[in-house]
Design a protein around this motif. Structure first.
Motif, mmCIF file in Angstrom:
data_model
loop_
_atom_site.group_PDB
_atom_site.id
_atom_site.type_symbol
_atom_site.label_atom_id
_atom_site.label_comp_id
_atom_site.label_asym_id
_atom_site.label_seq_id
_atom_site.Cartn_x
_atom_site.Cartn_y
_atom_site.Cartn_z
ATOM 1 N N LYS A 227 0.831 -1.216 0.000
ATOM 2 C CA LYS A 227 0.000 0.000 0.000
ATOM 3 C C LYS A 227 0.858 1.256 0.000
ATOM 4 N N ARG A 228 1.747 1.362 0.957
ATOM 5 C CA ARG A 228 2.677 2.488 1.091
ATOM 6 C C ARG A 228 1.907 3.814 1.087
ATOM 7 N N ASP A 229 2.252 4.759 0.184
ATOM 8 C CA ASP A 229 1.618 6.084 0.172
ATOM 9 C C ASP A 229 0.550 6.187 -0.908
ATOM 10 N N ARG A 230 -0.156 5.080 -1.141
ATOM 11 C CA ARG A 230 -1.180 5.075 -2.175
ATOM 12 C C ARG A 230 -2.571 4.983 -1.552
ATOM 13 N N VAL A 231 -3.558 5.393 -2.314
ATOM 14 C CA VAL A 231 -4.958 5.360 -1.876
ATOM 15 C C VAL A 231 -5.594 4.041 -2.322
ATOM 16 N N PRO A 232 -6.283 3.343 -1.426
ATOM 17 C CA PRO A 232 -6.910 2.074 -1.826
ATOM 18 C C PRO A 232 -7.919 2.280 -2.952
ATOM 19 N N SER A 233 -7.970 1.324 -3.859
ATOM 20 C CA SER A 233 -8.941 1.383 -4.949
ATOM 21 C C SER A 233 -10.350 1.170 -4.396
ATOM 22 N N ALA A 234 -11.347 1.446 -5.237
ATOM 23 C CA ALA A 234 -12.739 1.254 -4.826
ATOM 24 C C ALA A 234 -13.005 -0.200 -4.455
ATOM 25 N N ALA A 235 -12.408 -1.135 -5.211
ATOM 26 C CA ALA A 235 -12.634 -2.561 -4.941
ATOM 27 C C ALA A 235 -12.038 -2.967 -3.602
ATOM 28 N N ILE A 236 -10.815 -2.547 -3.325
ATOM 29 C CA ILE A 236 -10.175 -2.884 -2.051
ATOM 30 C C ILE A 236 -10.948 -2.255 -0.895
ATOM 31 N N PHE A 237 -11.359 -1.010 -1.070
ATOM 32 C CA PHE A 237 -12.069 -0.310 -0.005
ATOM 33 C C PHE A 237 -13.414 -0.977 0.280
ATOM 34 N N ALA A 238 -14.128 -1.349 -0.779
ATOM 35 C CA ALA A 238 -15.423 -2.006 -0.585
ATOM 36 C C ALA A 238 -15.254 -3.359 0.093
ATOM 37 N N ASP A 239 -14.218 -4.108 -0.287
ATOM 38 C CA ASP A 239 -13.968 -5.412 0.317
ATOM 39 C C ASP A 239 -13.616 -5.280 1.798
ATOM 40 N N SER A 240 -13.049 -4.138 2.190
ATOM 41 C CA SER A 240 -12.613 -3.927 3.575
ATOM 42 C C SER A 240 -13.666 -3.242 4.427
ATOM 43 N N ARG A 241 -14.823 -2.954 3.861
ATOM 44 C CA ARG A 241 -15.850 -2.166 4.555
ATOM 45 C C ARG A 241 -16.184 -2.724 5.931
ATOM 46 N N ASP A 242 -16.565 -3.991 6.001
ATOM 47 C CA ASP A 242 -16.989 -4.568 7.283
ATOM 48 C C ASP A 242 -15.839 -4.608 8.290
ATOM 49 N N ARG A 243 -14.624 -4.822 7.815
ATOM 50 C CA ARG A 243 -13.475 -4.851 8.727
ATOM 51 C C ARG A 243 -13.171 -3.459 9.278
ATOM 52 N N ILE A 244 -13.314 -2.434 8.453
ATOM 53 C CA ILE A 244 -13.084 -1.064 8.922
ATOM 54 C C ILE A 244 -14.113 -0.693 9.975
ATOM 55 N N ILE A 245 -15.380 -0.983 9.696
ATOM 56 C CA ILE A 245 -16.448 -0.671 10.649
ATOM 57 C C ILE A 245 -16.280 -1.484 11.932
ATOM 58 N N GLY A 246 -15.924 -2.760 11.787
ATOM 59 C CA GLY A 246 -15.705 -3.592 12.972
ATOM 60 C C GLY A 246 -14.560 -3.081 13.830
ATOM 61 N N TRP A 247 -13.499 -2.603 13.194
ATOM 62 C CA TRP A 247 -12.379 -2.024 13.934
ATOM 63 C C TRP A 247 -12.811 -0.780 14.692
ATOM 64 N N TRP A 248 -13.571 0.096 14.065
ATOM 65 C CA TRP A 248 -14.063 1.291 14.748
ATOM 66 C C TRP A 248 -14.867 0.906 15.993
ATOM 67 N N GLU A 249 -15.700 -0.109 15.850
ATOM 68 C CA GLU A 249 -16.548 -0.514 16.984
ATOM 69 C C GLU A 249 -15.709 -1.033 18.140
ATOM 70 N N LEU A 250 -14.765 -1.941 17.841
ATOM 71 C CA LEU A 250 -13.975 -2.561 18.900
ATOM 72 C C LEU A 250 -12.937 -1.611 19.497
ATOM 73 N N ALA A 251 -12.280 -0.854 18.648
ATOM 74 C CA ALA A 251 -11.153 -0.043 19.104
ATOM 75 C C ALA A 251 -11.588 1.248 19.766
ATOM 76 N N TYR A 252 -12.616 1.887 19.251
ATOM 77 C CA TYR A 252 -12.955 3.236 19.693
ATOM 78 C C TYR A 252 -14.315 3.332 20.394
ATOM 79 N N LEU A 253 -15.347 2.824 19.754
ATOM 80 C CA LEU A 253 -16.690 3.018 20.305
ATOM 81 C C LEU A 253 -16.927 2.208 21.565
ATOM 82 N N ALA A 254 -16.131 1.178 21.796
ATOM 83 C CA ALA A 254 -16.267 0.402 23.031
ATOM 84 C C ALA A 254 -15.629 1.098 24.219
ATOM 85 N N ASN A 255 -14.954 2.198 23.973
ATOM 86 C CA ASN A 255 -14.285 2.960 25.031
ATOM 87 C C ASN A 255 -14.918 4.341 25.092
#
Length: 304
Positions: A227-255
């Protein structure tokens, strides 16, 4: 600049004759308030809140009656900027969130002008800084006021944001020690602490932002070699949607403490209410990703 005694108007080298520098501004000036403390999302206790409210109200009034009023389109009496003022509100303590800022009203920038400023900001900003530096030196010369070489330039230097991933890393370590599985937000693979990197979803090189919503756990090899200093493509971002939201819930919203900060930072930087649905926040982040690709032509990361 005012604190350093650099003149902001002809025959002026202090705050006493500046139209916007009334009681609130002078109080912040004398009590040592650092500009970085006035960031969006900051929280102030009653004493500092009183001075901050007064200073922002004074600045808003000056903007409405001076530059926004007198800036007109060429060969026209039509104002470039529309001002919508609100009644000033009182508070015993404040948080500079979106709702509080809206209480002072709005300055409406025409869409075509806003897009031009975003796209050509890399050239516009240095020109404005150079011109303001020239004006201050002109005022100082008229007053026979000595300005050491480099003093004005240093005062106008942009303060770069601090790059920090420590809070997100602590959250990742907390999740790893619990019964939850920590995984790379881009690949979905299990992520041991020995391979943990904290990645800026929107790369720091293009969007220097260490807000919590922009930080996520990533495999070190994926982060540093793919990845380095590049922006994820639409396909990669869409595939990661549930993982990004799940991370927000566990890491931040639970505190409780991190949840409040997460909401403030989302509201300040993304086109969505920080207290909204996480799916909406993801969509706002995706919109910001697309804007980086369109406006800055940031290289795209297309394959994991």
């Amino acid at each position: 600049m005012v604190r350093l005694g650099l003149p902001q108007l002809p025959k002026n080298s202090g705050p006493d004759r500046l139209g916007f520098a009334k009681a609130g501004f002078r109080r912040l000036l004398t009590d040592g308030t650092d500009p970085a403390e006035l960031r969006v999302g900051a929280v102030f206790e009653p004493d500092r809140a009183t001075a901050t409210l007064a200073a922002v109200n004074e600045a808003a009034s000056t903007i409405a009656t001076m530059p926004a009023n007198f800036t007109r389109f060429p060969n026209s009496d039509q104002r470039v900027f529309e001002i919508v003022r609100q009644r000033r509100t009182k508070a015993t303590g404040i948080e500079l969130d979106l709702q509080r800022l809206q209480a002072w009203g709005k300055l409406v920038v025409p869409g075509h002008l806003w897009r031009a400023l975003c796209r050509f900001g890399a050239w516009i900003e240095p020109m404005l800084v150079a011109e303001w530096n020239r004006l201050m030196r002109t005022y100082a010369d008229r007053m026979s006021l000595p300005v050491p070489l480099g003093m004005a330039e240093a005062a106008l230097e942009w303060r770069e944001p601090v790059r920090s991933t420590s809070i997100a890393r602590l959250a990742a370590e907390r999740i790893s020690r619990s019964d939850r599985q920590l995984e790379c937000i881009w690949t979905g693979q299990e992520l041991p602490l020995t391979r943990l990197d904290i990645d800026h979803c929107l790369p720091w090189a293009a969007w220097p932002c260490s807000d919590l919503w922009n930080l996520g756990p990533c495999d070190r090899k994926v982060n540093q070699r793919q990845k380095r200093d590049r922006v994820p493509s639409a396909a990669i971002f869409a595939d990661s949607r549930d993982r990004i939201i799940g991370w927000w819930e566990l890491a931040y919203l639970a505190n409780d403490a991190l949840s409040a900060r997460f909401e403030r930072e989302v509201a300040a930087a993304l086109p969505v209410d920080g207290r909204g649905d996480l799916a909406d926040i993801y969509s706002a982040l995706d919109w910001r990703r697309l804007r980086l690709l369109q406006d800055q032509r940031v290289p795209e990361w297309t394959a994991v």
